[in-house]
Design a protein around this motif. Structure first.
Motif, PDB file in Angstrom:
ATOM      1  N   UNK A  64      39.389  35.039  42.592  1.00 32.37           N
ATOM      2  CA  UNK A  64      40.523  35.463  43.396  1.00 32.37           C
ATOM      3  C   UNK A  64      40.405  34.957  44.828  1.00 32.37           C
ATOM      4  N   UNK A  65      39.198  34.900  45.315  1.00 30.63           N
ATOM      5  CA  UNK A  65      38.992  34.408  46.687  1.00 30.63           C
ATOM      6  C   UNK A  65      39.451  32.963  46.822  1.00 30.63           C
ATOM      7  N   UNK A  66      39.206  32.154  45.784  1.00 34.99           N
ATOM      8  CA  UNK A  66      39.648  30.753  45.818  1.00 34.99           C
ATOM      9  C   UNK A  66      41.173  30.674  45.906  1.00 34.99           C
ATOM     10  N   UNK A  67      41.846  31.489  45.112  1.00 38.65           N
ATOM     11  CA  UNK A  67      43.313  31.503  45.138  1.00 38.65           C
ATOM     12  C   UNK A  67      43.833  32.008  46.479  1.00 38.65           C
ATOM     13  N   UNK A  68      43.163  33.022  47.024  1.00 39.10           N
ATOM     14  CA  UNK A  68      43.576  33.544  48.330  1.00 39.10           C
ATOM     15  C   UNK A  68      43.410  32.497  49.425  1.00 39.10           C
ATOM     16  N   UNK A  69      42.337  31.727  49.366  1.00 39.06           N
ATOM     17  CA  UNK A  69      42.120  30.690  50.379  1.00 39.06           C
ATOM     18  C   UNK A  69      43.187  29.603  50.284  1.00 39.06           C
ATOM     19  N   UNK A  70      43.536  29.213  49.071  1.00 31.32           N
ATOM     20  CA  UNK A  70      44.608  28.223  48.887  1.00 31.32           C
ATOM     21  C   UNK A  70      45.908  28.772  49.461  1.00 31.32           C
ATOM     22  N   UNK A  71      46.180  30.041  49.153  1.00 28.57           N
ATOM     23  CA  UNK A  71      47.418  30.672  49.614  1.00 28.57           C
ATOM     24  C   UNK A  71      47.447  30.797  51.146  1.00 28.57           C
ATOM     25  N   UNK A 102      49.960  37.455  38.405  1.00 29.51           N
ATOM     26  CA  UNK A 102      48.887  37.070  39.326  1.00 29.51           C
ATOM     27  C   UNK A 102      49.454  36.764  40.705  1.00 29.51           C
ATOM     28  N   UNK A 103      50.601  36.096  40.727  1.00 31.48           N
ATOM     29  CA  UNK A 103      51.247  35.804  42.007  1.00 31.48           C
ATOM     30  C   UNK A 103      51.597  37.102  42.727  1.00 31.48           C
ATOM     31  N   UNK A 104      52.102  38.069  42.015  1.00 27.35           N
ATOM     32  CA  UNK A 104      52.444  39.361  42.620  1.00 27.35           C
ATOM     33  C   UNK A 104      51.204  40.020  43.212  1.00 27.35           C
ATOM     34  N   UNK A 105      50.080  39.981  42.491  1.00 27.49           N
ATOM     35  CA  UNK A 105      48.841  40.566  42.993  1.00 27.49           C
ATOM     36  C   UNK A 105      48.353  39.835  44.248  1.00 27.49           C
ATOM     37  N   UNK A 106      48.426  38.511  44.223  1.00 27.49           N
ATOM     38  CA  UNK A 106      48.017  37.738  45.403  1.00 27.49           C
ATOM     39  C   UNK A 106      48.891  38.059  46.604  1.00 27.49           C
ATOM     40  N   UNK A 107      50.202  38.146  46.380  1.00 26.64           N
ATOM     41  CA  UNK A 107      51.127  38.442  47.480  1.00 26.64           C
ATOM     42  C   UNK A 107      50.821  39.807  48.076  1.00 26.64           C
ATOM     43  N   UNK A 108      50.509  40.785  47.251  1.00 30.46           N
ATOM     44  CA  UNK A 108      50.184  42.122  47.756  1.00 30.46           C
ATOM     45  C   UNK A 108      48.921  42.068  48.623  1.00 30.46           C
ATOM     46  N   UNK A 109      47.916  41.325  48.177  1.00 28.85           N
ATOM     47  CA  UNK A 109      46.678  41.207  48.961  1.00 28.85           C
ATOM     48  C   UNK A 109      46.932  40.467  50.273  1.00 28.85           C
ATOM     49  N   UNK A 110      47.717  39.401  50.210  1.00 32.77           N
ATOM     50  CA  UNK A 110      48.013  38.636  51.423  1.00 32.77           C
ATOM     51  C   UNK A 110      48.806  39.461  52.431  1.00 32.77           C
TER      52      UNK A 110
END
Length: 125
Positions: A64-71, A102-110
């Motif tokens: 998840x950290x990799x995806x967050x960094x890309x985002x 997964x996109x929804x989860x990433x957006x919530x974290x961001x």
């Protein structure tokens, strides 16, 4: 042309014509539905033809950290516009499959991180 006679073309029912096309055998006069149905039992989970692994959201398997960094990098490059389109385009642009969940989860974290940063910045002022 005397003596030669052209016989009229007889139209076959669609099912019979399709039976001939499907099997490559002469038409016997029976319809397609006269054949027994072929039953193929499903015994395994669906697999991806490329990886031979069960079909899942492979992006969820990534760190998840990799995806967050890309985002985060994509949002920064987009003048801090935190939108689903910006994040999804950045991740999928790197050939990483991304589901809507997964996109929804990433957006919530961001958004949560962005809110924390704004609160910290406000406290510093």
């Amino acid at each position: 042309m005397t003596g030669s006679r052209v016989s009229p073309v007889t139209a076959l029912p669609v099912a019979v014509a399709e039976a001939a096309d499907l099997s490559g055998q002469p038409v016997s006069g029976g319809s397609v539905t006269d054949r027994p149905a072929e039953v193929v039992p499903v015994t395994a989970s669906p697999v991806s033809p490329v990886t031979s692994q069960p079909v899942t959201d492979r992006a969820a398997d990534r760190d998840t950290e990799e995806l967050l960094e890309i985002a985060k990098q994509a949002v920064k490059e987009a003048d801090n516009k935190l939108t689903r389109a910006v994040v999804a385009t950045a991740i999928r642009g790197q050939q990483i499959p991304l589901s809507s969940d997964t996109l929804t989860q990433l957006m919530a974290q961001l958004r949560e991180q962005q809110l924390k940063n704004q609160l910290v910045d406000a406290d510093r002022s």
